[in-house]
Design an enzyme around this catalytic site. Structure first.
Site, PDB file in Angstrom:
ATOM      1  N   ARG A 152      14.478 -32.258  16.670  1.00 48.76           N
ATOM      2  CA  ARG A 152      13.490 -33.179  17.247  1.00 48.76           C
ATOM      3  C   ARG A 152      14.029 -34.616  17.251  1.00 48.76           C
ATOM      4  O   ARG A 152      14.347 -35.166  18.288  1.00 48.76           O
ATOM      5  CB  ARG A 152      12.170 -33.069  16.454  1.00 48.76           C
ATOM      6  CG  ARG A 152      10.981 -33.754  17.108  1.00 48.76           C
ATOM      7  CD  ARG A 152      10.906 -35.259  16.902  1.00 48.76           C
ATOM      8  NE  ARG A 152      10.879 -35.651  15.493  1.00 48.76           N
ATOM      9  CZ  ARG A 152      10.966 -36.915  15.087  1.00 48.76           C
ATOM     10  NH1 ARG A 152      11.099 -37.898  15.962  1.00 48.76           N
ATOM     11  NH2 ARG A 152      10.970 -37.213  13.795  1.00 48.76           N
ATOM     12  N   ASP A 153      14.206 -35.199  16.076  1.00 41.33           N
ATOM     13  CA  ASP A 153      14.613 -36.613  16.013  1.00 41.33           C
ATOM     14  C   ASP A 153      16.040 -36.767  16.550  1.00 41.33           C
ATOM     15  O   ASP A 153      16.374 -37.756  17.196  1.00 41.33           O
ATOM     16  CB  ASP A 153      14.528 -37.103  14.553  1.00 41.33           C
ATOM     17  CG  ASP A 153      14.303 -38.597  14.439  1.00 41.33           C
ATOM     18  OD1 ASP A 153      14.636 -39.320  15.401  1.00 41.33           O
ATOM     19  OD2 ASP A 153      13.817 -39.056  13.400  1.00 41.33           O
TER      20      ASP A 153
ATOM     21  N   HIS B 287      12.441 -40.820   5.007  1.00 43.05           N
ATOM     22  CA  HIS B 287      13.054 -40.505   6.306  1.00 43.05           C
ATOM     23  C   HIS B 287      13.910 -41.726   6.682  1.00 43.05           C
ATOM     24  O   HIS B 287      13.397 -42.704   7.229  1.00 43.05           O
ATOM     25  CB  HIS B 287      11.909 -40.275   7.295  1.00 43.05           C
ATOM     26  CG  HIS B 287      12.288 -40.018   8.709  1.00 43.05           C
ATOM     27  ND1 HIS B 287      12.178 -38.776   9.306  1.00 43.05           N
ATOM     28  CD2 HIS B 287      12.737 -40.830   9.697  1.00 43.05           C
ATOM     29  CE1 HIS B 287      12.537 -38.836  10.567  1.00 43.05           C
ATOM     30  NE2 HIS B 287      12.881 -40.077  10.831  1.00 43.05           N
TER      31      HIS B 287
ATOM     32  N   HIS C 107      16.909 -43.613   8.638  1.00 40.99           N
ATOM     33  CA  HIS C 107      17.924 -43.677   9.704  1.00 40.99           C
ATOM     34  C   HIS C 107      19.105 -44.450   9.126  1.00 40.99           C
ATOM     35  O   HIS C 107      18.946 -45.291   8.242  1.00 40.99           O
ATOM     36  CB  HIS C 107      17.330 -44.330  10.959  1.00 40.99           C
ATOM     37  CG  HIS C 107      16.453 -43.361  11.714  1.00 40.99           C
ATOM     38  ND1 HIS C 107      16.917 -42.619  12.765  1.00 40.99           N
ATOM     39  CD2 HIS C 107      15.169 -42.970  11.512  1.00 40.99           C
ATOM     40  CE1 HIS C 107      15.949 -41.814  13.207  1.00 40.99           C
ATOM     41  NE2 HIS C 107      14.870 -42.016  12.457  1.00 40.99           N
TER      42      HIS C 107
ATOM     43  N   CYS D 191      15.112 -43.335  17.403  1.00 43.93           N
ATOM     44  CA  CYS D 191      13.858 -43.449  18.143  1.00 43.93           C
ATOM     45  C   CYS D 191      14.128 -44.189  19.448  1.00 43.93           C
ATOM     46  O   CYS D 191      14.580 -45.332  19.425  1.00 43.93           O
ATOM     47  CB  CYS D 191      12.821 -44.202  17.307  1.00 43.93           C
ATOM     48  SG  CYS D 191      11.260 -44.380  18.175  1.00 43.93           S
TER      49      CYS D 191
ATOM     50  N   ASN E 187      19.426 -40.218  12.042  1.00 44.80           N
ATOM     51  CA  ASN E 187      19.026 -40.034  10.635  1.00 44.80           C
ATOM     52  C   ASN E 187      20.283 -39.848   9.796  1.00 44.80           C
ATOM     53  O   ASN E 187      21.355 -39.547  10.316  1.00 44.80           O
ATOM     54  CB  ASN E 187      18.200 -38.753  10.491  1.00 44.80           C
ATOM     55  CG  ASN E 187      16.910 -38.813  11.259  1.00 44.80           C
ATOM     56  OD1 ASN E 187      16.890 -38.568  12.450  1.00 44.80           O
ATOM     57  ND2 ASN E 187      15.833 -39.156  10.589  1.00 44.80           N
TER      58      ASN E 187
HETATM   59  P1  HMG Z   1      -0.342 -42.418  27.425  1.00 41.29           P
HETATM   60  O1  HMG Z   1       0.318 -42.637  28.748  1.00 41.29           O
HETATM   61  O2  HMG Z   1      -1.048 -43.565  26.802  1.00 41.29           O
HETATM   62  O3  HMG Z   1      -1.294 -41.141  27.461  1.00 41.29           O
HETATM   63  O4  HMG Z   1       0.777 -41.902  26.409  1.00 41.29           O
HETATM   64  P2  HMG Z   1      -2.753 -40.948  28.015  1.00 41.29           P
HETATM   65  O5  HMG Z   1      -3.544 -40.374  26.913  1.00 41.29           O
HETATM   66  O6  HMG Z   1      -3.245 -42.215  28.674  1.00 41.29           O
HETATM   67  O7  HMG Z   1      -2.532 -39.851  29.151  1.00 41.29           O
HETATM   68  C1  HMG Z   1      -1.712 -40.109  30.298  1.00 41.29           C
HETATM   69  C2  HMG Z   1      -1.241 -38.802  30.896  1.00 41.29           C
HETATM   70  O8  HMG Z   1      -0.401 -38.151  29.940  1.00 41.29           O
HETATM   71  C3  HMG Z   1      -2.372 -37.822  31.228  1.00 41.29           C
HETATM   72  O9  HMG Z   1      -1.939 -37.076  32.369  1.00 41.29           O
HETATM   73  C4  HMG Z   1      -2.375 -36.897  30.028  1.00 41.29           C
HETATM   74  O10 HMG Z   1      -2.863 -35.635  30.361  1.00 41.29           O
HETATM   75  C5  HMG Z   1      -0.894 -36.824  29.687  1.00 41.29           C
HETATM   76  P3  HMG Z   1      -2.447 -37.425  33.856  1.00 41.29           P
HETATM   77  O11 HMG Z   1      -3.945 -37.342  33.735  1.00 41.29           O
HETATM   78  O12 HMG Z   1      -1.965 -38.826  34.106  1.00 41.29           O
HETATM   79  O13 HMG Z   1      -1.764 -36.404  34.653  1.00 41.29           O
HETATM   80  N1  HMG Z   1      -0.657 -36.526  28.262  1.00 41.29           N
HETATM   81  C6  HMG Z   1       0.120 -35.520  27.797  1.00 41.29           C
HETATM   82  N2  HMG Z   1       0.844 -34.565  28.412  1.00 41.29           N
HETATM   83  C7  HMG Z   1       1.493 -33.678  27.625  1.00 41.29           C
HETATM   84  N3  HMG Z   1       1.478 -33.718  26.269  1.00 41.29           N
HETATM   85  C8  HMG Z   1       0.780 -34.662  25.622  1.00 41.29           C
HETATM   86  C9  HMG Z   1       0.073 -35.606  26.405  1.00 41.29           C
HETATM   87  N4  HMG Z   1      -0.713 -36.655  26.065  1.00 41.29           N
HETATM   88  C10 HMG Z   1      -1.145 -37.196  27.208  1.00 41.29           C
HETATM   89  N5  HMG Z   1       0.784 -34.691  24.296  1.00 41.29           N
HETATM   90  C11 HMG Z   1       1.442 -40.671  24.466  1.00 41.29           C
HETATM   91  C12 HMG Z   1       0.447 -41.659  25.060  1.00 41.29           C
HETATM   92  C13 HMG Z   1       1.200 -40.658  22.972  1.00 41.29           C
HETATM   93  C14 HMG Z   1       1.169 -39.314  25.076  1.00 41.29           C
HETATM   94  C15 HMG Z   1       2.878 -41.146  24.817  1.00 41.29           C
HETATM   95  O14 HMG Z   1       3.004 -42.481  24.452  1.00 41.29           O
HETATM   96  C16 HMG Z   1       3.941 -40.340  24.130  1.00 41.29           C
HETATM   97  O15 HMG Z   1       4.113 -39.165  24.406  1.00 41.29           O
HETATM   98  N6  HMG Z   1       4.701 -40.966  23.174  1.00 41.29           N
HETATM   99  C17 HMG Z   1       5.689 -40.267  22.390  1.00 41.29           C
HETATM  100  C18 HMG Z   1       6.853 -41.129  22.065  1.00 41.29           C
HETATM  101  C19 HMG Z   1       7.784 -40.408  21.124  1.00 41.29           C
HETATM  102  O16 HMG Z   1       7.860 -39.202  21.110  1.00 41.29           O
HETATM  103  N7  HMG Z   1       8.558 -41.200  20.345  1.00 41.29           N
HETATM  104  C20 HMG Z   1       9.499 -40.669  19.421  1.00 41.29           C
HETATM  105  C21 HMG Z   1       8.893 -39.975  18.246  1.00 41.29           C
HETATM  106  S1  HMG Z   1       8.405 -41.035  16.923  1.00 41.29           S
HETATM  107  C22 HMG Z   1       9.824 -41.285  16.013  1.00 41.29           C
HETATM  108  O17 HMG Z   1      10.888 -40.941  16.447  1.00 41.29           O
HETATM  109  C23 HMG Z   1       9.721 -41.869  14.644  1.00 41.29           C
HETATM  110  C24 HMG Z   1       9.894 -40.843  13.525  1.00 41.29           C
HETATM  111  O18 HMG Z   1      11.117 -40.150  13.649  1.00 41.29           O
HETATM  112  C25 HMG Z   1       9.842 -41.533  12.165  1.00 41.29           C
HETATM  113  C26 HMG Z   1      10.777 -42.741  12.054  1.00 41.29           C
HETATM  114  O19 HMG Z   1      11.987 -42.602  12.296  1.00 41.29           O
HETATM  115  O20 HMG Z   1      10.274 -43.808  11.696  1.00 41.29           O
HETATM  116  C27 HMG Z   1       8.764 -39.798  13.555  1.00 41.29           C
HETATM  117 MG    MG Z   2      13.017 -40.858  12.932  1.00 36.50          MG
END
Ligand code: HMG
Ligand code: MG
Length: 301
Positions: free
Chosen positions: A15-16, A207, A209, A240, A249
């Site tokens: 994933r990450d 966690h 990085h 990220c 990581n």
């Molecule tokens: P948004 O655009 O604000 O979503 O995104 P929305 O709720 O306004 O919906 C917009 C559209 O997206 C709609 O479709 C929803 O149905 C669809 P439309 O009506 O326009 O056709 N939608 C989805 N489709 C599929 N799966 C879903 C979903 N949700 C809404 N789950 C959202 C908000 C949270 C979805 C978006 O910002 C997003 O997906 N962000 C993810 C970013 C990400 O993955 N970042 C990396 C992970 S975090 C990380 O790496 C840190 C970590 O490792 C720890 C660390 O290192 O610190 C964990």
């Molecule tokens: Mg991370």
């Protein structure tokens, strides 16, 4: 120095690691890699995320990955879930455990999941409660625990306040994300001094990085303070996409070398990790950057 005898490694590479990989990896290759990782003694693998495919195109095949892997008994296969829609997709894919995630700083939260901290809390509360009602365990992630790529330093008190909100929702464990890899051991010590009187060490994971090569130093400090759960990514892959410049990581195999040499058990076998690393090198067509993979390429010297 008082150190734990046993720790748990949580592999987040699929994933990450992959979420920040520019080269698209096929579902078949992802599944083959996860199956290889499943043979290395790991008890936990975060295999994908059910986020919006436009935000993380590399992981758009989350459901297919879960149906393509061969699940091994005793391993928890987990995925990231940002909202209700993600939870529904994850439950349909028969995920073992979900992880909700947010940041301790508003700007990273907004850039990453398009909401402020205040707007995010009710969304996660609903997801946690529905996941629990479906019989799933829930992990929480709190990012930017030391510093935010947009706002700079984050205070331990801010981390403590949001951690308390997440535990109040019912999460089983909290992974503390040092998202951009800037922390040094005294900062980790100060943060844990604030958190440990409030939350049990067994429910906290670190966690790190490794952007500046400090992850192992910070893990060493965390071990001293009683933390026994660490996230890592095979080959040090990852980062990220919404934290510019942040690299992967800590590499699982580099962490394992340190733990083995310190006599701390994890149940993970180096040969298994190296085999999974070799497979990923052939899939990506490039060497992985970890020290252990480099040493392996030099014939073990
Ligand atoms: P948004 O655009 O604000 O979503 O995104 P929305 O709720 O306004 O919906 C917009 C559209 O997206 C709609 O479709 C929803 O149905 C669809 P439309 O009506 O326009 O056709 N939608 C989805 N489709 C599929 N799966 C879903 C979903 N949700 C809404 N789950 C959202 C908000 C949270 C979805 C978006 O910002 C997003 O997906 N962000 C993810 C970013 C990400 O993955 N970042 C990396 C992970 S975090 C990380 O790496 C840190 C970590 O490792 C720890 C660390 O290192 O610190 C964990
Ligand atoms: Mg991370």
């Amino acid at each position: 120095m008082k150190l734990p005898k046993k720790v748990t490694l949580k592999e987040v590479g699929p994933r990450d690691g992959l979420q920040n990989e520019p080269q698209q990896v096929s579902t078949e290759h992802k599944a083959a890699w996860i199956d290889r990782l499943s043979k290395s003694g790991l008890s936990y693998i975060e295999v994908t995320s059910f986020v919006h495919p436009k935000w993380i195109p590399q992981l758009a095949d989350a459901a297919e990955v879960l149906s393509s892997i061969t699940r091994q008994p005793g391993i928890t296969y987990a995925a990231l879930v940002p909202n209700r829609q993600g939870l529904e997709r994850a439950l349909q894919a028969n995920i073992d455990e979900i992880s909700v995630f947010m940041s301790a700083s508003d700007s990273h939260n907004k850039n990453n999941i398009n909401k402020t901290i205040t707007e995010t809390l009710p969304v996660l509360k609903e997801v946690v409660s529905e996941a629990k009602a479906s019989g799933k365990t829930v992990r929480g992630y709190l990012s930017t625990i030391i510093a935010c790529p947009y706002e700079g330093k984050v205070s331990p008190e801010q981390v403590k306040d949001i951690a308390a909100r997440l535990f109040d929702m019912g999460i089983d464990e909290l992974s503390l994300g040092e998202t951009i890899g800037v922390a040094v051991p005294p900062e980790v010590e100060r943060l844990l001094e604030v958190l440990l009187p409030e939350f049990a060490a067994e429910r906290l994971a670190m966690h790190f990085h490794d952007t500046r090569g400090l992850a192992l130093a910070n893990i060493s400090k965390s071990l001293e303070m009683g933390i026994t759960i660490f996230d890592s990514s095979l080959g040090g892959l990852g980062g990220c996409p919404y934290a510019k410049g942040a690299s992967g990581n800590v590499a699982t195999e580099d962490l394992l070398y340190m733990l083995d040499a310190m006599g701390i058990q994890s149940g993970v076998r180096m040969e298994g990790l190296i085999a999974a690393g070799e497979l990923m090198e052939s899939i990506l067509g490039k060497p992985l950057k970890s020290r252990q993979m480099e040493i392996h390429r030099r014939g073990g010297k």
